[in-house]
Design a protein around this motif. Sequence first.
Motif, PDB file in Angstrom:
ATOM      1  N   CYS A   1       0.816  -1.205   0.000  1.00 31.59           N
ATOM      2  CA  CYS A   1       0.000   0.000   0.000  1.00 31.59           C
ATOM      3  C   CYS A   1       0.852   1.258   0.000  1.00 31.59           C
ATOM      4  CB  CYS A   1      -0.904   0.042   1.232  1.00 31.59           C
ATOM      5  SG  CYS A   1      -2.112  -1.264   1.257  1.00 31.59           S
ATOM      6  N   HIS A   2       1.977   1.191   0.698  1.00 23.77           N
ATOM      7  CA  HIS A   2       2.754   2.427   0.880  1.00 23.77           C
ATOM      8  C   HIS A   2       3.684   2.727  -0.290  1.00 23.77           C
ATOM      9  CE1 HIS A   2       1.760   3.733   5.051  1.00 23.77           C
ATOM     10  NE2 HIS A   2       1.310   2.494   5.113  1.00 23.77           N
ATOM     11  N   ALA A   3       4.037   1.716  -1.072  1.00 24.20           N
ATOM     12  CA  ALA A   3       4.947   1.941  -2.212  1.00 24.20           C
ATOM     13  C   ALA A   3       4.538   1.005  -3.343  1.00 24.20           C
ATOM     14  CB  ALA A   3       6.386   1.694  -1.796  1.00 24.20           C
ATOM     15  N   SER A   4       3.341   1.244  -3.853  1.00 22.03           N
ATOM     16  CA  SER A   4       2.753   0.279  -4.771  1.00 22.03           C
ATOM     17  C   SER A   4       3.540   0.107  -6.061  1.00 22.03           C
ATOM     18  CB  SER A   4       1.323   0.684  -5.074  1.00 22.03           C
ATOM     19  OG  SER A   4       1.306   2.044  -5.446  1.00 22.03           O
ATOM     20  N   ALA A   5       4.120   1.181  -6.595  1.00 24.69           N
ATOM     21  CA  ALA A   5       4.847   1.042  -7.854  1.00 24.69           C
ATOM     22  C   ALA A   5       6.094   0.188  -7.622  1.00 24.69           C
ATOM     23  CB  ALA A   5       5.229   2.409  -8.411  1.00 24.69           C
ATOM     24  N   GLY A   6       6.770   0.416  -6.522  1.00 30.24           N
ATOM     25  CA  GLY A   6       7.966  -0.356  -6.195  1.00 30.24           C
ATOM     26  C   GLY A   6       7.652  -1.839  -6.073  1.00 30.24           C
ATOM     27  N   VAL A   7       6.524  -2.152  -5.444  1.00 26.86           N
ATOM     28  CA  VAL A   7       6.146  -3.554  -5.277  1.00 26.86           C
ATOM     29  C   VAL A   7       5.839  -4.176  -6.633  1.00 26.86           C
ATOM     30  CG1 VAL A   7       4.403  -5.123  -4.317  1.00 26.86           C
ATOM     31  CG2 VAL A   7       5.359  -3.311  -2.895  1.00 26.86           C
ATOM     32  N   THR A   8       5.132  -3.424  -7.480  1.00 27.85           N
ATOM     33  CA  THR A   8       4.816  -3.961  -8.806  1.00 27.85           C
ATOM     34  C   THR A   8       6.098  -4.201  -9.608  1.00 27.85           C
ATOM     35  OG1 THR A   8       2.815  -2.643  -8.718  1.00 27.85           O
ATOM     36  CG2 THR A   8       3.310  -3.662 -10.818  1.00 27.85           C
ATOM     37  N   MET A   9       7.101  -3.392  -9.374  1.00 28.42           N
ATOM     38  CA  MET A   9       8.373  -3.570 -10.091  1.00 28.42           C
ATOM     39  C   MET A   9       9.253  -4.611  -9.411  1.00 28.42           C
ATOM     40  SD  MET A   9       9.444   0.206 -11.423  1.00 28.42           S
ATOM     41  CE  MET A   9       9.247   1.134  -9.936  1.00 28.42           C
TER      42      MET A   9
ATOM     43  N   HIS B   1      -4.493   5.376 -11.438  1.00 26.81           N
ATOM     44  CA  HIS B   1      -4.956   5.579 -12.812  1.00 26.81           C
ATOM     45  C   HIS B   1      -4.422   4.555 -13.813  1.00 26.81           C
ATOM     46  CE1 HIS B   1      -7.296   9.077 -11.903  1.00 26.81           C
ATOM     47  NE2 HIS B   1      -6.276   9.641 -11.280  1.00 26.81           N
ATOM     48  N   ARG B   2      -3.716   3.555 -13.336  1.00 24.09           N
ATOM     49  CA  ARG B   2      -3.316   2.453 -14.220  1.00 24.09           C
ATOM     50  C   ARG B   2      -3.890   1.141 -13.674  1.00 24.09           C
ATOM     51  NH1 ARG B   2       1.603   2.486 -16.901  1.00 24.09           N
ATOM     52  NH2 ARG B   2       1.903   4.408 -18.032  1.00 24.09           N
ATOM     53  N   ILE B   3      -5.042   1.260 -13.071  1.00 23.05           N
ATOM     54  CA  ILE B   3      -5.705   0.116 -12.454  1.00 23.05           C
ATOM     55  C   ILE B   3      -7.046  -0.061 -13.145  1.00 23.05           C
ATOM     56  CG2 ILE B   3      -6.897  -0.599 -10.315  1.00 23.05           C
ATOM     57  CD1 ILE B   3      -3.984  -0.750  -9.915  1.00 23.05           C
ATOM     58  N   ASN B   4      -7.343  -1.255 -13.581  1.00 24.34           N
ATOM     59  CA  ASN B   4      -8.672  -1.480 -14.145  1.00 24.34           C
ATOM     60  C   ASN B   4      -9.311  -2.762 -13.632  1.00 24.34           C
ATOM     61  OD1 ASN B   4      -6.841  -3.060 -15.451  1.00 24.34           O
ATOM     62  ND2 ASN B   4      -7.850  -2.960 -17.434  1.00 24.34           N
TER      63      ASN B   4
ATOM     64  N   ARG C   1      -2.280  -4.674  -9.002  1.00 24.39           N
ATOM     65  CA  ARG C   1      -1.375  -4.751 -10.150  1.00 24.39           C
ATOM     66  C   ARG C   1      -1.503  -3.471 -10.949  1.00 24.39           C
ATOM     67  NH1 ARG C   1      -3.140  -9.496  -8.769  1.00 24.39           N
ATOM     68  NH2 ARG C   1      -5.233  -8.999  -9.462  1.00 24.39           N
ATOM     69  N   ILE C   2      -0.426  -2.736 -11.005  1.00 20.56           N
ATOM     70  CA  ILE C   2      -0.435  -1.518 -11.806  1.00 20.56           C
ATOM     71  C   ILE C   2      -0.060  -1.938 -13.222  1.00 20.56           C
ATOM     72  CG2 ILE C   2       0.630   0.733 -12.110  1.00 20.56           C
ATOM     73  CD1 ILE C   2       1.279   0.696  -9.119  1.00 20.56           C
ATOM     74  N   ASN C   3      -0.877  -1.557 -14.201  1.00 23.46           N
ATOM     75  CA  ASN C   3      -0.554  -1.961 -15.567  1.00 23.46           C
ATOM     76  C   ASN C   3       0.771  -1.360 -15.992  1.00 23.46           C
ATOM     77  OD1 ASN C   3      -2.925  -3.368 -15.760  1.00 23.46           O
ATOM     78  ND2 ASN C   3      -4.072  -1.626 -16.572  1.00 23.46           N
TER      79      ASN C   3
END
Length: 610
Positions: A125-133, A158-161, A172-174
């Motif tokens: 939750c706190h660093a979602s882009a880092g986790v996705t990467m 805004h990259r979540i659908n 999951r961030i696209n």
Amino acid sequence: MRKAIFYAGFLSILATQSVFAVDPAERHEALLGTANDELLADEELKSYQGQKKTVAVHKVDPHAGVYSKSQFPSATQCATCHKEIFDEWKISSHAYASISPMFHKFENIINVLTSGSIQNFCMRCHASAGVTMNEDRVKPMWERPQVSREGITCITCHRINEEFGKVNGERRINPGDIHSPIFGTQDDQILTKVISNKDFYKVASNKNETGMKIHAKAIEFKTLGKSEFCMGCHQVAVYPGIKLEVVWDQYRTSPAHKKGTTCQECHMGKVPGMAGGYRTGPTAVLNGKPINPGRTRHNHVFYGPGYPYSHPGIFPYNPRAQKFKMQDWLKFNYRANWGKKDFESRVQRGLIDPKFPKEWDDLDDRIDARKVVNQNLKDWKRKEHYRHQIIENSADVDGPYFTSDLEAGEDLDFHFVVRNKNPGHNLPSGSLGAQPQLWLNVVVLDPSGKRIWESGHTDSVGDVLDLHSVDVQQGKAKHDDQLFNLQSRFLVTNVKGTDREFYLPVNFDIDQLPHIRQGNAPNTLLNHPAFVRMEQHSLPPLGERKAKYSVPSELMTKPGKYKVAVRFRSRPEPIYFMKFVGATNDMIRTVNEWIGDSHKKAVVIEIKKP
Ligand code: HEC
Ligand code: HEC
Ligand code: HEC
Ligand code: HEC
Ligand code: HEC
């Protein structure tokens, strides 16, 4: 003796300045100005260095390579066109989520207590882009790309659908660069028009074109506009089942939910904390050309009572700060006058000889750094403005109502009625022992202006005087029996029987290596480890409670005009908890300096001769 109830039987309402010791506004001036203390650098540095204990890194996702190569755009790229939204977002708690030093300190301690078994849970939750990467959790902050330091950044939402429900932030961030589609609640008519007028707007919708890089598509995703969208992160269950955040639980049964009021309406609308509609305006401005000026605008400050207490050189994001490394910033003593005209001219003239670390030896660097710090502290103040409004809008503090005779030699009995005006969730919402503290500070002054009695005051480190206060524990201060505090608590099981309060939902253990122990009954039945429970003290939606006080008669000896003053205080963390997780002195000091005070008032009462 006849007991009468007076509604605020006072003579006049006063300005509160004379009553409370130091007005917070003055303290901010001190922060912007002259105070100088210990250097924060080394200790604070450590908090960003990743985990102290090397934890088993979870199995590498086969797509890791693809994810880390496909650049995720940083909020600064979106700012090219969505500058206003960026400026709102950059001071939000969302932008702060992964840079927050408290987050790192807390995460570290919980990892130690659970022998590393928590893995990337907190980061989701706190660093979602880092986790996705699939970033290695052990990596220090300064080795991570800007986008993962941005916490809950533009692409997190805004990259979540997909609808994630209550999955504790596992989203999951696209993947994809700036040209990849983004998701909003509208169709892309306007965007398509802009892109089909490439030459006029000077935009590039793919890698081969030149111009301002733009997303080639905007796809409709209605969930973004619903409360359900926020739930995945704002309802937190911790292994093995304790709930850390319960906003959703409370909201689901609230009058606001029944009426269809969304989280967004209260947290992104015109009025902080109330469903007061949205304003309109252009959401994108391209080369000075506003697009679609009639569009509904959602304020991305995400109004809330929180505030940053990191180093003001590293939060909020400031392009001019990039000239220096994060590690260097942490050695920049912003509390001293480094980089200020007067100070530096005295250094130049040899009148003072401060010891600068080698990173800050250069005068021009110090001047540049000072400009960044000043700008960022101004931004903090912008956040403070909203914070103040949401706290004012969240509650009523009525009274004082006097229930004793106003006579010398009598106990002075009175109360305030504290009401949660928010139909959406508790005040404060369910964050537990670890988090928000909201309490009343009440003072009585005698006719000579002497402070004869007080509740909700703080000890030598800034804690209220309950059982957690070091001063109370060491017998240096009296326990505040009448304290009105809305903070919730964790109760855990003692070594033998009986509950005791603990900051974390970890059973108390006399082992040398404490860890979260499995309960002896299945968690699926209890939804929490046996014997651990949460004790809420918060006010339910639209609920109210009396804060009752009694000033003992021996303090009320003289007749004359007395003053009774009150203020409602708010901060994101109690100090004992900050100390428990190893927060630096500077973090603690900053939390204390920026405590939010609201609902301030003072009244004068006449105490008659018996
Ligand atoms: C499911 C999402 C989620 C997970 C997982 C999560 N948090 Fe949070 N965290 C939140 C939310 C939402 C808030 C804001 C709560 C509020 O303001 O009331 C928050 C607030 C905080 C804060 C206070 C704000 C600050 O930065 O000072 C700290 C500290 C924190 N979390 C630490 C942690 C730690 C440590 C973990 C792992 C044990 C964790 N969080 C796991 C969602 C999460
Ligand atoms: C070069 C300019 C430009 C950049 C850079 C840009 N946008 Fe946009 N964006 C636009 C325009 C133009 C629109 C259409 C505005 C409208 O519909 O009113 C738009 C619309 C949107 C919308 C609304 C979509 C809808 O239909 O509801 C979202 C959300 C959005 N952008 C997010 C982002 C994010 C996130 C980034 C960064 C990853 C970004 N934008 C970068 C120009 C840009
Ligand atoms: C925590 C989630 C979240 C984050 C982070 C976030 N947004 Fe949004 N954004 C929303 C929501 C919710 C809406 C409103 C959706 C609706 O109901 O129309 C919105 C709306 C928008 C819109 C449409 C215009 C408007 O005001 O409604 C744009 C453009 C946009 N966001 C861009 C951005 C950019 C750029 C960033 C980063 C600087 C960002 N957003 C960060 C949740 C988020
Ligand atoms: C990806 C996870 C995530 C999503 C999605 C998310 N939040 Fe948050 N939110 C957080 C975290 C984490 C924090 C605390 C950050 C901190 O202070 O360190 C937070 C903090 C907040 C705060 C407290 C602000 C303050 O200054 O006290 C509010 C209000 C909030 N979020 C509202 C929303 C709303 C409304 C939505 C849905 C539109 C939403 N959030 C979506 C994770 C999320
Ligand atoms: C009717 C208006 C209203 C609605 C609906 C609402 N909130 Fe709030 N919220 C407030 C107010 C007012 C505050 C400030 C008082 C406080 O701290 O509780 C607040 C505070 C918060 C905080 C930070 C402090 C805390 O109390 O923990 C978070 C996080 C938050 N809201 C999230 C949400 C989420 C998520 C939703 C939707 C599920 C939501 N809110 C729905 C009005 C609302």
